[in-house]
Write a protein that holds these residues in place. Structure first.
Motif, PDB file in Angstrom:
ATOM      1  N   ILE A   1     -17.928  48.704  14.965  1.00 40.01           N
ATOM      2  CA  ILE A   1     -17.047  49.666  15.635  1.00 40.01           C
ATOM      3  C   ILE A   1     -15.585  49.311  15.389  1.00 40.01           C
ATOM      4  O   ILE A   1     -14.758  50.167  15.065  1.00 40.01           O
ATOM      5  CB  ILE A   1     -17.349  49.714  17.143  1.00 40.01           C
ATOM      6  N   VAL A   2     -15.243  48.024  15.536  1.00 44.29           N
ATOM      7  CA  VAL A   2     -13.859  47.597  15.312  1.00 44.29           C
ATOM      8  C   VAL A   2     -13.448  47.874  13.862  1.00 44.29           C
ATOM      9  O   VAL A   2     -12.350  48.369  13.594  1.00 44.29           O
ATOM     10  CB  VAL A   2     -13.683  46.104  15.645  1.00 44.29           C
ATOM     11  N   GLY A   3     -14.340  47.570  12.927  1.00 39.76           N
ATOM     12  CA  GLY A   3     -14.050  47.830  11.519  1.00 39.76           C
ATOM     13  C   GLY A   3     -13.853  49.307  11.238  1.00 39.76           C
ATOM     14  O   GLY A   3     -12.997  49.691  10.430  1.00 39.76           O
ATOM     15  N   TYR A   4     -14.622  50.153  11.921  1.00 41.11           N
ATOM     16  CA  TYR A   4     -14.498  51.597  11.744  1.00 41.11           C
ATOM     17  C   TYR A   4     -13.117  52.075  12.185  1.00 41.11           C
ATOM     18  O   TYR A   4     -12.443  52.835  11.468  1.00 41.11           O
ATOM     19  CB  TYR A   4     -15.587  52.295  12.557  1.00 41.11           C
ATOM     20  N   PHE A   5     -12.668  51.620  13.344  1.00 44.72           N
ATOM     21  CA  PHE A   5     -11.347  52.002  13.823  1.00 44.72           C
ATOM     22  C   PHE A   5     -10.248  51.475  12.891  1.00 44.72           C
ATOM     23  O   PHE A   5      -9.237  52.150  12.651  1.00 44.72           O
ATOM     24  CB  PHE A   5     -11.111  51.483  15.240  1.00 44.72           C
ATOM     25  N   HIS A   6     -10.434  50.271  12.377  1.00 43.18           N
ATOM     26  CA  HIS A   6      -9.426  49.701  11.478  1.00 43.18           C
ATOM     27  C   HIS A   6      -9.342  50.517  10.188  1.00 43.18           C
ATOM     28  O   HIS A   6      -8.242  50.745   9.657  1.00 43.18           O
ATOM     29  CB  HIS A   6      -9.752  48.244  11.162  1.00 43.18           C
ATOM     30  N   ASP A   7     -10.473  50.963   9.672  1.00 47.90           N
ATOM     31  CA  ASP A   7     -10.470  51.791   8.457  1.00 47.90           C
ATOM     32  C   ASP A   7      -9.735  53.117   8.695  1.00 47.90           C
ATOM     33  O   ASP A   7      -8.982  53.591   7.830  1.00 47.90           O
ATOM     34  CB  ASP A   7     -11.900  52.076   8.002  1.00 47.90           C
ATOM     35  N   ILE A   8      -9.957  53.714   9.878  1.00 45.39           N
ATOM     36  CA  ILE A   8      -9.258  54.962  10.197  1.00 45.39           C
ATOM     37  C   ILE A   8      -7.757  54.721  10.261  1.00 45.39           C
ATOM     38  O   ILE A   8      -6.957  55.518   9.751  1.00 45.39           O
ATOM     39  CB  ILE A   8      -9.766  55.540  11.533  1.00 45.39           C
ATOM     40  N   PHE A   9      -7.372  53.600  10.885  1.00 39.77           N
ATOM     41  CA  PHE A   9      -5.954  53.268  10.946  1.00 39.77           C
ATOM     42  C   PHE A   9      -5.364  53.184   9.538  1.00 39.77           C
ATOM     43  O   PHE A   9      -4.276  53.725   9.276  1.00 39.77           O
ATOM     44  CB  PHE A   9      -5.744  51.945  11.680  1.00 39.77           C
ATOM     45  N   GLU A  10      -6.046  52.512   8.632  1.00 39.86           N
ATOM     46  CA  GLU A  10      -5.527  52.350   7.275  1.00 39.86           C
ATOM     47  C   GLU A  10      -5.357  53.696   6.582  1.00 39.86           C
ATOM     48  O   GLU A  10      -4.380  53.914   5.843  1.00 39.86           O
ATOM     49  CB  GLU A  10      -6.463  51.455   6.459  1.00 39.86           C
ATOM     50  N   GLN A  11      -6.279  54.625   6.804  1.00 42.79           N
ATOM     51  CA  GLN A  11      -6.165  55.947   6.190  1.00 42.79           C
ATOM     52  C   GLN A  11      -4.921  56.678   6.681  1.00 42.79           C
ATOM     53  O   GLN A  11      -4.195  57.306   5.893  1.00 42.79           O
ATOM     54  CB  GLN A  11      -7.417  56.769   6.504  1.00 42.79           C
ATOM     55  N   TYR A  12      -4.663  56.603   7.978  1.00 43.63           N
ATOM     56  CA  TYR A  12      -3.467  57.244   8.529  1.00 43.63           C
ATOM     57  C   TYR A  12      -2.195  56.516   8.100  1.00 43.63           C
ATOM     58  O   TYR A  12      -1.161  57.138   7.868  1.00 43.63           O
ATOM     59  CB  TYR A  12      -3.553  57.306  10.061  1.00 43.63           C
TER      60      TYR A  12
END
Length: 344
Positions: free
Chosen positions: A243-254
């Motif tokens: 879950i934490v990795g998923y949120f971090h990936d979204i952050f990187e995209q933005y």
């Protein structure tokens, strides 16, 4: 009349005492009537100052000259004057050490209980005070990087920003990388501009975007804080790696698509306003309601509705749905209009 302050928490020397002491150094006799006349003080205050100076050992009588005094070196009496204060400080430090020791013991119990909890990977933190404590602890333990998405960053109060800046300073002083996403609207906000300028000077990085995916703070890709959906100022701490990795990936995209932070005046008020205007047109065409548009852009509902009203007037639309259709037909947006039930 000035009174002598002799409590351990305040200095025992008044301004009158310093004035009269200096007068004696310059040749004053030490007689209260003379001090009052030459210094412009009421006689009672001059007399009280002389008595305090004598009691504190800062002046002493001249032998064989009644009423005459001479000054004493202040450093000679300083240890005696400061002894009560130093004793009080030592006492308070001892009490502080005792309290910290007991808090450490309580903390051991607290973490032992959490470690035995199978649901420790997702933890609800119910109060603002506990959220602040958890954020301070996570910041103190962070070693590599903290990233955050802060929708509506322009609404943060100066007091909260001051507290956050202290936390950020401690992180950056340890060479921890810090990246933060704000809405574009933060570039119009004075406190946000000041905060970003101060933190950027310390090494932090800031970018802005028209839309953000939500509020989140991620420490070392291992701990994420999300807002409590009950609007109670609480939070949810997530430690589950996927879950934490998923949120971090979204952050990187933005982050990749975002724009480096600059205040609106520097970036051009007209251009920033046009960008916000265009995004609202896109969201209208996508069928979003006023509340959703305001939330997505990090602005107040009142401000969002003012923008929407201006757009509807420009397009000659009688409804929000018609505005979206007209915008699409006029190729003002790349998004096709959808039905009015697109989002609630």
């Amino acid at each position: 009349m000035n009174e002598q302050r002799t409590s351990p928490g305040s200095p025992p020397i008044d301004e009158d005492d310093i004035l009269v002491y200096g007068w004696i150094v310059d040749g004053g006799s030490g007689r209260p009537e003379q001090a009052a006349a030459e210094l412009g003080l009421p006689r009672g205050r001059a007399e009280s100052a002389l008595k305090r100076l004598g009691a504190l050992g800062l002046v002493r009588p001249v032998r064989d000259s009644p009423g005459e005094v001479v000054v004493v070196d202040p450093d000679a009496v300083a240890p005696t004057l400061t002894a009560p204060l130093r004793a009080a400080i030592r006492h308070h430090e001892e009490q502080l050490d005792l309290v910290h020791g007991k808090i450490n013991r309580l903390r051991d119990h607290f973490f032992a209980g959490r470690a035995s909890n199978r649901d420790f990977t997702v933890e609800v933190i119910p109060t603002l005070e506990e959220v602040r404590a958890a954020l301070n602890r996570a910041s103190a333990e962070c070693q590599e990087e903290v990233v955050s998405s802060q929708p509506g960053g322009s609404g943060r109060v100066p007091e909260a920003m001051e507290e956050a800046l202290g936390r950020d300073h401690a992180l950056l002083s340890r060479n921890v990388r810090m990246r933060t996403l704000y809405h574009h609207t933060a570039r119009f906000n004075g406190p946000s501009q000041a905060y970003v300028a101060a933190a950027t000077a310390l090494g932090a990085e800031y970018r802005t975007s028209h839309e953000l995916f939500g509020r989140v703070i991620i420490y070392d890709k291992s701990l994420a804080f999300l807002p409590d959906r009950t609007d109670s100022w609480g939070a949810v701490a997530v430690r589950e790696p996927t879950i934490v990795g998923y949120f971090h990936d979204i952050f990187e995209q933005y982050w990749i698509r975002a724009t480096p932070f600059s205040d609106a005046a520097q970036d051009g008020l007209e251009r920033v306003a046009k960008e916000i205007h265009q995004t609202i047109v896109d969201l209208l065409a996508a069928g979003l309601k006023d509340e959703s548009i305001a939330r997505r852009l990090g602005m107040s509902l009142r401000t969002a509705r003012r923008h929407i009203a201006d757009i509807m007037e420009t397009l000659g639309a009688d409804s929000r749905f018609q505005a979206g259709v007209l915008a699409a037909q006029a190729q003002l947006t790349g998004r096709p209009p959808v039905g009015s039930g697109a989002e609630s």
